[in-house]
Design a protein around this motif. Structure first.
Motif, PDB file in Angstrom:
ATOM      1  N   PRO A  73       0.820  -1.223   0.000  1.00 23.43           N
ATOM      2  CA  PRO A  73       0.000   0.000   0.000  1.00 23.43           C
ATOM      3  C   PRO A  73       0.846   1.263   0.000  1.00 23.43           C
ATOM      4  N   LEU A  74       0.286   2.304  -0.573  1.00 27.43           N
ATOM      5  CA  LEU A  74       0.936   3.609  -0.610  1.00 27.43           C
ATOM      6  C   LEU A  74       0.027   4.635   0.057  1.00 27.43           C
ATOM      7  N   GLN A  75       0.626   5.572   0.762  1.00 31.32           N
ATOM      8  CA  GLN A  75      -0.104   6.720   1.274  1.00 31.32           C
ATOM      9  C   GLN A  75       0.216   7.899   0.362  1.00 31.32           C
ATOM     10  N   VAL A  76      -0.817   8.404  -0.297  1.00 31.49           N
ATOM     11  CA  VAL A  76      -0.651   9.446  -1.316  1.00 31.49           C
ATOM     12  C   VAL A  76      -1.207  10.761  -0.775  1.00 31.49           C
ATOM     13  N   ALA A  77      -0.299  11.691  -0.481  1.00 34.64           N
ATOM     14  CA  ALA A  77      -0.687  13.008   0.045  1.00 34.64           C
ATOM     15  C   ALA A  77      -0.836  14.040  -1.059  1.00 34.64           C
ATOM     16  N   ILE A 114      -3.893   3.797  -1.201  1.00 33.04           N
ATOM     17  CA  ILE A 114      -4.245   3.067  -2.407  1.00 33.04           C
ATOM     18  C   ILE A 114      -3.018   2.303  -2.896  1.00 33.04           C
ATOM     19  N   GLY A 115      -3.208   1.480  -3.919  1.00 30.93           N
ATOM     20  CA  GLY A 115      -2.107   0.706  -4.471  1.00 30.93           C
ATOM     21  C   GLY A 115      -1.328   1.471  -5.523  1.00 30.93           C
ATOM     22  N   CYS A 116      -0.196   0.918  -5.899  1.00 29.08           N
ATOM     23  CA  CYS A 116       0.682   1.536  -6.894  1.00 29.08           C
ATOM     24  C   CYS A 116      -0.005   1.712  -8.248  1.00 29.08           C
ATOM     25  N   PRO A 117      -0.681   0.685  -8.797  1.00 27.04           N
ATOM     26  CA  PRO A 117      -1.319   0.884 -10.112  1.00 27.04           C
ATOM     27  C   PRO A 117      -2.325   2.036 -10.116  1.00 27.04           C
ATOM     28  N   ASP A 155     -11.066   5.815   0.028  1.00 29.35           N
ATOM     29  CA  ASP A 155      -9.884   5.173  -0.547  1.00 29.35           C
ATOM     30  C   ASP A 155      -9.938   3.694  -0.145  1.00 29.35           C
ATOM     31  N   TYR A 156      -8.912   3.183   0.574  1.00 29.24           N
ATOM     32  CA  TYR A 156      -8.985   1.796   1.028  1.00 29.24           C
ATOM     33  C   TYR A 156     -10.067   1.652   2.082  1.00 29.24           C
ATOM     34  N   ALA A 157     -10.915   0.656   1.909  1.00 28.24           N
ATOM     35  CA  ALA A 157     -11.954   0.351   2.895  1.00 28.24           C
ATOM     36  C   ALA A 157     -12.400  -1.089   2.680  1.00 28.24           C
ATOM     37  N   CYS A 158     -12.334  -1.900   3.719  1.00 25.25           N
ATOM     38  CA  CYS A 158     -12.742  -3.299   3.615  1.00 25.25           C
ATOM     39  C   CYS A 158     -14.271  -3.350   3.688  1.00 25.25           C
ATOM     40  N   ARG A 159     -14.911  -3.296   2.512  1.00 22.63           N
ATOM     41  CA  ARG A 159     -16.376  -3.264   2.469  1.00 22.63           C
ATOM     42  C   ARG A 159     -16.876  -3.836   1.153  1.00 22.63           C
ATOM     43  N   ASN A 160     -18.176  -4.121   1.129  1.00 22.76           N
ATOM     44  CA  ASN A 160     -18.813  -4.581  -0.090  1.00 22.76           C
ATOM     45  C   ASN A 160     -19.121  -3.396  -1.005  1.00 22.76           C
ATOM     46  N   ARG A 161     -19.490  -3.703  -2.244  1.00 22.61           N
ATOM     47  CA  ARG A 161     -19.821  -2.651  -3.195  1.00 22.61           C
ATOM     48  C   ARG A 161     -20.987  -1.818  -2.677  1.00 22.61           C
ATOM     49  N   GLY A 165      -7.631  -1.446  -2.162  1.00 21.86           N
ATOM     50  CA  GLY A 165      -6.867  -0.232  -2.456  1.00 21.86           C
ATOM     51  C   GLY A 165      -6.787   0.046  -3.938  1.00 21.86           C
ATOM     52  N   ASN A 166      -7.792  -0.431  -4.669  1.00 25.77           N
ATOM     53  CA  ASN A 166      -7.772  -0.363  -6.130  1.00 25.77           C
ATOM     54  C   ASN A 166      -8.845   0.577  -6.663  1.00 25.77           C
ATOM     55  N   ALA A 167      -9.275   1.526  -5.829  1.00 18.50           N
ATOM     56  CA  ALA A 167     -10.332   2.462  -6.221  1.00 18.50           C
ATOM     57  C   ALA A 167     -10.194   3.752  -5.426  1.00 18.50           C
ATOM     58  N   LEU A 168     -10.760   4.829  -5.981  1.00 21.16           N
ATOM     59  CA  LEU A 168     -10.789   6.113  -5.290  1.00 21.16           C
ATOM     60  C   LEU A 168     -12.067   6.838  -5.686  1.00 21.16           C
TER      61      LEU A 168
END
Length: 279
Positions: A71-75, A90-93, A126-132, A146-149
Motif C-alpha cells: 500500500p501507498l499513502q498518497v498526500a 491506495i495501491g501503486c497501479p 480510498d482503502y476500505a474493507c467493504r462490499n460494493r 486499495g484499487n479504487a478512489l
C-alpha cells in the motif's frame, strides 16, 4: 500423544503451505493473483519521482481477503502540485493511473475551462474493507483492495471548488469540465462511475477492476460522450518543492485549508504553465 501431535500438525502444515497468500482460512477465499502481480510490477518500476508525497507503508491484511501487499499513502500528485485530501491509501497501479490522468487530461481541461489548474482534490473513499456500495451480500468493492478512489471535488488555483454533486448539473463550465474528466478517465481506469449511477451522485468513482481475464475491458457509466480536445496534452515538470509541504499535508483538513500548505514554488510554476498555454 503421537496421534494428538499428528492432528495438530495438519492445520500447521496447511498454514505453512499457504504462507504469503492472502487467504480467508474459514471460507478458503484467496485474493486474486493478478492483484499482487500488478502491485509488484508497478513498484519494480519505481515510477514516483518524489517519495515525500507518496510513501509505501506496511502490508494490509484485513478481514477475509481485504488488503494489499504494497500500500501507498498518497498526500499529493504531480510532485506536490495537487493535494489529495485527506491522504489516500491506495495501491501503486491506482496511483500511477491517477498521476497520468491528472497531468494529461484533468489539468488541460481545467485550464481550458476555467483558466486555472487543479491544485487539490477531495477524496471521500480510498482503502476500505467493504462490499460494493456498502450493501450487505454484494461482492467486495475494489476499495477493499486499495484499487479504487472516490473523488468528490476539485479545487482550482484561483480558489474555486468544483464539486461533482453540484457541478454535474451546474454552470456550463462545470458541466463541460466534469463530463470531460469523466470521459477521459475511461482511458486510464477500467471502471468510471458518476452521477446518474446509483450511489454515485456526489462523487466520481474510478478503479482498476478486471472485468475480463486480461483486465482490458472498460465499464464507464453514464456512457461518456468524449468532446474534442481543446488544448494539447501537457505534463507537469519535475518540481523543486519547498520543504514547507510535508507528507500528509491534506490529512484531516478541509480542502481549502489543505491547499494553503502547497509550496509557493509549485504555485509559481503552475502560473508559468498557465501563461505558456495562453500564449
Amino acid at each position: 500423544m503421537v496421534r494428538r501431535v499428528a492432528y495438530l500438525a495438519v492445520p500447521v502444515l496447511l498454514l505453512v503451505g499457504l504462507g504469503g497468500c492472502a487467504l480467508n482460512i474459514f471460507n478458503f477465499e484467496r485474493r486474486e493473483a493478478w492483484r499482487a502481480d500488478s502491485e509488484q510490477i508497478c513498484m519494480a518500476s519505481r515510477p514516483f519521482r518524489r517519495d515525500d508525497y507518496i510513501v509505501q507503508v506496511r502490508a494490509i491484511n484485513d478481514q477475509g481477503v481485504c488488503g494489499m501487499e504494497r500500500p501507498l499513502q498518497v498526500a499529493a500528485l504531480g510532485d506536490g502540485t495537487v493535494v489529495v485530501g485527506p491522504t489516500a491509501t491506495i495501491g501503486c497501479p491506482m496511483t500511477v493511473a491517477l498521476e497520468q490522468w491528472m497531468a494529461e487530461s484533468v489539468q488541460p481541461a481545467a485550464v481550458a475551462g476555467f483558466g486555472a489548474p487543479v491544485v487539490a482534490v477531495r477524496q471521500i473513499s480510498d482503502y476500505a474493507c467493504r462490499n460494493r456500495n456498502g450493501q450487505a451480500g454484494a461482492d467486495l468493492s475494489e476499495h477493499a483492495f486499495g484499487n479504487a478512489l472516490d473523488i468528490a471535488a476539485f479545487q482550482l488555483a484561483d480558489g474555486r471548488v468544483v464539486t461533482v454533486e453540484d457541478g454535474w448539473n451546474g454552470s456550463p463550465e462545470e458541466r463541460e469540465f466534469l463530463r470531460e474528466v469523466h470521459a477521459t478517465a475511461c482511458r486510464y481506469f477500467t471502471t468510471v462511475l458518476e452521477p446518474g449511477v446509483d450511489y454515485h451522485n456526489d462523487h466520481l468513482h474510478v478503479d482498476l477492476a478486471h472485468h475480463n481475464s486480461d483486465g482490458t475491458s472498460r465499464y464507464c457509466r453514464p456512457t461518456p460522450v468524449m468532446p474534442p480536445p481543446r488544448l494539447p496534452v501537457f505534463n507537469l515538470p519535475i518540481a523543486e518543492v519547498d520543504a514547507a509541504a510535508p507528507p500528509g499535508i491534506a490529512e484531516a483538513t478541509p480542502l481549502a485549508a489543505a491547499t494553503d500548505t502547497i509550496a509557493t514554488g509549485a504555485l509559481a510554476r503552475i502560473g508559468k504553465l498557465i501563461q505558456a498555454l495562453v500564449d
